[in-house]
Design a protein around this motif. Structure first.
Motif, PDB file in Angstrom:
ATOM      1  N   VAL A 147       0.851  -1.198   0.000  1.00 55.57           N
ATOM      2  CA  VAL A 147       0.000   0.000   0.000  1.00 55.57           C
ATOM      3  C   VAL A 147       0.880   1.239   0.000  1.00 55.57           C
ATOM      4  CG1 VAL A 147      -1.732   1.316   1.270  1.00 55.57           C
ATOM      5  CG2 VAL A 147      -1.878  -1.184   1.182  1.00 55.57           C
ATOM      6  N   VAL A 148       0.624   2.135  -0.933  1.00 53.36           N
ATOM      7  CA  VAL A 148       1.448   3.335  -1.071  1.00 53.36           C
ATOM      8  C   VAL A 148       1.038   4.374  -0.028  1.00 53.36           C
ATOM      9  CG1 VAL A 148       2.169   5.198  -2.602  1.00 53.36           C
ATOM     10  CG2 VAL A 148       1.689   2.922  -3.534  1.00 53.36           C
ATOM     11  N   LYS A 149       2.041   4.942   0.638  1.00 47.58           N
ATOM     12  CA  LYS A 149       1.829   6.052   1.559  1.00 47.58           C
ATOM     13  C   LYS A 149       2.412   7.314   0.937  1.00 47.58           C
ATOM     14  CE  LYS A 149       0.199   3.899   5.331  1.00 47.58           C
ATOM     15  NZ  LYS A 149      -1.049   4.258   6.028  1.00 47.58           N
TER      16      LYS A 149
ATOM     17  N   GLN B 277       1.001  11.671   4.161  1.00 46.35           N
ATOM     18  CA  GLN B 277       0.564  10.661   5.127  1.00 46.35           C
ATOM     19  C   GLN B 277       1.690  10.284   6.076  1.00 46.35           C
ATOM     20  OE1 GLN B 277      -0.867   7.866   2.126  1.00 46.35           O
ATOM     21  NE2 GLN B 277      -2.937   8.002   2.981  1.00 46.35           N
ATOM     22  N   LEU B 278       2.898  10.176   5.551  1.00 45.17           N
ATOM     23  CA  LEU B 278       4.035   9.838   6.402  1.00 45.17           C
ATOM     24  C   LEU B 278       4.388  10.989   7.332  1.00 45.17           C
ATOM     25  CD1 LEU B 278       6.262   7.906   3.844  1.00 45.17           C
ATOM     26  CD2 LEU B 278       4.860   6.955   5.690  1.00 45.17           C
ATOM     27  N   MET B 279       4.222  12.225   6.877  1.00 41.82           N
ATOM     28  CA  MET B 279       4.452  13.376   7.758  1.00 41.82           C
ATOM     29  C   MET B 279       3.452  13.383   8.902  1.00 41.82           C
ATOM     30  SD  MET B 279       5.636  16.616   5.384  1.00 41.82           S
ATOM     31  CE  MET B 279       4.483  16.425   4.035  1.00 41.82           C
ATOM     32  N   ASP B 280       2.186  13.018   8.609  1.00 45.99           N
ATOM     33  CA  ASP B 280       1.176  12.967   9.667  1.00 45.99           C
ATOM     34  C   ASP B 280       1.525  11.921  10.716  1.00 45.99           C
ATOM     35  OD1 ASP B 280      -0.289  14.941   8.430  1.00 45.99           O
ATOM     36  OD2 ASP B 280      -1.685  13.557   7.447  1.00 45.99           O
ATOM     37  N   VAL B 281       2.117  10.814  10.279  1.00 44.97           N
ATOM     38  CA  VAL B 281       2.518   9.751  11.200  1.00 44.97           C
ATOM     39  C   VAL B 281       3.691  10.186  12.065  1.00 44.97           C
ATOM     40  CG1 VAL B 281       3.625   7.481  11.314  1.00 44.97           C
ATOM     41  CG2 VAL B 281       1.647   7.834   9.828  1.00 44.97           C
ATOM     42  N   ALA B 282       4.674  10.848  11.449  1.00 51.50           N
ATOM     43  CA  ALA B 282       5.956  11.086  12.109  1.00 51.50           C
ATOM     44  C   ALA B 282       6.044  12.393  12.871  1.00 51.50           C
ATOM     45  CB  ALA B 282       7.087  11.037  11.075  1.00 51.50           C
ATOM     46  N   TYR B 283       5.176  13.348  12.547  1.00 47.91           N
ATOM     47  CA  TYR B 283       5.312  14.671  13.153  1.00 47.91           C
ATOM     48  C   TYR B 283       4.003  15.134  13.758  1.00 47.91           C
ATOM     49  CZ  TYR B 283       9.905  15.092  11.105  1.00 47.91           C
ATOM     50  OH  TYR B 283      11.225  14.872  10.789  1.00 47.91           O
ATOM     51  N   HIS B 284       4.127  15.724  14.946  1.00 49.31           N
ATOM     52  CA  HIS B 284       2.981  16.294  15.634  1.00 49.31           C
ATOM     53  C   HIS B 284       2.493  17.523  14.879  1.00 49.31           C
ATOM     54  CE1 HIS B 284       0.707  18.107  19.032  1.00 49.31           C
ATOM     55  NE2 HIS B 284       0.507  16.849  19.340  1.00 49.31           N
ATOM     56  N   ASP B 285       1.230  17.877  15.094  1.00 49.06           N
ATOM     57  CA  ASP B 285       0.634  18.992  14.350  1.00 49.06           C
ATOM     58  C   ASP B 285       1.348  20.319  14.533  1.00 49.06           C
ATOM     59  OD1 ASP B 285      -1.274  17.265  13.418  1.00 49.06           O
ATOM     60  OD2 ASP B 285      -2.810  17.835  14.874  1.00 49.06           O
TER      61      ASP B 285
ATOM     62  N   ASP C 109       8.558  19.786   5.383  1.00 46.79           N
ATOM     63  CA  ASP C 109       8.159  19.680   3.989  1.00 46.79           C
ATOM     64  C   ASP C 109       8.497  18.294   3.444  1.00 46.79           C
ATOM     65  OD1 ASP C 109      10.883  19.691   3.531  1.00 46.79           O
ATOM     66  OD2 ASP C 109      10.950  21.781   2.878  1.00 46.79           O
ATOM     67  N   ASP C 110       8.173  18.092   2.159  1.00 46.48           N
ATOM     68  CA  ASP C 110       8.371  16.783   1.546  1.00 46.48           C
ATOM     69  C   ASP C 110       9.811  16.312   1.632  1.00 46.48           C
ATOM     70  OD1 ASP C 110       5.755  16.968   0.909  1.00 46.48           O
ATOM     71  OD2 ASP C 110       6.009  17.136  -1.257  1.00 46.48           O
ATOM     72  N   ARG C 111      10.737  17.238   1.512  1.00 44.17           N
ATOM     73  CA  ARG C 111      12.160  16.891   1.506  1.00 44.17           C
ATOM     74  C   ARG C 111      12.570  16.215   2.806  1.00 44.17           C
ATOM     75  NH1 ARG C 111      15.441  22.079   1.030  1.00 44.17           N
ATOM     76  NH2 ARG C 111      14.609  22.227   3.134  1.00 44.17           N
ATOM     77  N   THR C 112      11.907  16.577   3.899  1.00 39.78           N
ATOM     78  CA  THR C 112      12.216  15.976   5.186  1.00 39.78           C
ATOM     79  C   THR C 112      11.931  14.477   5.171  1.00 39.78           C
ATOM     80  OG1 THR C 112      11.659  18.048   6.306  1.00 39.78           O
ATOM     81  CG2 THR C 112      11.742  16.058   7.658  1.00 39.78           C
TER      82      THR C 112
ATOM     83  N   GLY D  45       6.349  10.603  -7.720  1.00 36.76           N
ATOM     84  CA  GLY D  45       5.177  11.447  -7.810  1.00 36.76           C
ATOM     85  C   GLY D  45       4.018  10.987  -6.955  1.00 36.76           C
ATOM     86  N   VAL D  46       4.176   9.838  -6.282  1.00 37.63           N
ATOM     87  CA  VAL D  46       3.082   9.298  -5.465  1.00 37.63           C
ATOM     88  C   VAL D  46       3.499   9.166  -4.001  1.00 37.63           C
ATOM     89  CG1 VAL D  46       1.442   7.403  -5.171  1.00 37.63           C
ATOM     90  CG2 VAL D  46       2.219   8.028  -7.471  1.00 37.63           C
ATOM     91  N   GLY D  47       4.567   8.398  -3.739  1.00 36.53           N
ATOM     92  CA  GLY D  47       5.010   8.209  -2.363  1.00 36.53           C
ATOM     93  C   GLY D  47       5.888   6.987  -2.225  1.00 36.53           C
TER      94      GLY D  47
END
Length: 237
Positions: A180-182, A186-194, A199-202, A229-231
């Motif tokens: 399943v592609v993340k 979606q990965l930023m939401d998992v790894a970082y608090h609000d 950014d994407d580069r992280t 282009g997807v994840g």
């Protein structure tokens, strides 16, 4: 017992002022003015989190983090020069959990410290469940990969792989549903608090770091796949 924060900076004014602010918030602190002294202490007596300045004499923060990551996965926040994107990218690629640019407010630094510690606590809850009585996360087995969230332990073909809190959470999100592609979001939401913006580069930097660590254990490692282009996704067996 108070949570202990290690501060490593050659600016004694910063060490003093930040140490006082952290102690007022209930944290214990240890201070070091150079990387060589800090490295020995951080390995022999690990704190709960370390805040590292990058530009220091004798051993800079980058080299300190590189050597520290060979022996420890304690959470690390980098202090970088203002607008120095190279410092930020390199620090994250080398395994830092977060960064903050100088000059910074003590309130912001304390908020970042609490956010990183919350992520660490999610991976190191008590064996009988979390603070809210939730059962601990079950171990994950995906081919040669095993992950034990309760003990923050990862192995590949039986060989331990040391990950930071952020790396662990990203890998766990991918491994929970192989194939399943993340997306990066979606990965930023998992790894970082609000309250932390990245950014994407992280995420890309963390993925590169994960691959590098697993390839050190297995030169043919290719389980983390990129869909341009997807994840990202964890390969199905």
């Amino acid at each position: 017992m108070a949570v202990t924060i290690a501060l490593v900076d050659d600016d004694r004014n910063i060490l003093t002022s930040v140490s006082i602010a952290l102690q007022a918030e209930g944290f214990g602190t240890r201070v070091y003015s150079d990387g060589e002294t800090a490295l020995k202490a951080l390995v022999e007596n690990p704190p709960d989190l370390a805040v590292l300045d990058i530009k220091m004499p004798r051993m800079d923060g980058m080299e300190l983090l590189r050597r520290l990551r060979e022996k420890s996965a304690i959470p690390v926040i980098f202090l970088t020069s203002k607008d120095d994107e190279l410092d930020e990218a390199l620090g994250l690629a080398m395994g830092a959990d977060d960064y903050i640019a100088k000059p910074f407010s003590q309130r912001l630094l304390i908020a970042r410290i609490r956010a990183v510690l919350r992520r660490a606590e999610m991976r190191a809850g008590p064996a009988d469940g979390g603070a809210d009585g939730e059962p601990e996360s079950e171990p994950i087995a995906r081919g040669r990969l095993t992950m034990d969230p309760a003990r923050h332990r990862v192995t590949w073909s039986g060989q331990d792989v040391t990950l930071t809190v952020t790396e662990f959470m990203i890998l766990e999100a991918l491994a929970q549903r192989p194939g399943v592609v993340k997306s990066r979001n979606q990965l930023m939401d998992v790894a970082y608090h609000d309250d932390i913006y990245v950014d994407d580069r992280t995420i890309d930097s963390h993925i590169k770091r994960l691959r590098r660590k697993f390839r050190a254990a297995d030169g043919d490692f290719s389980a983390i796949e990129t869909l341009y282009g997807v994840g990202y996704r964890f390969a199905e067996e």
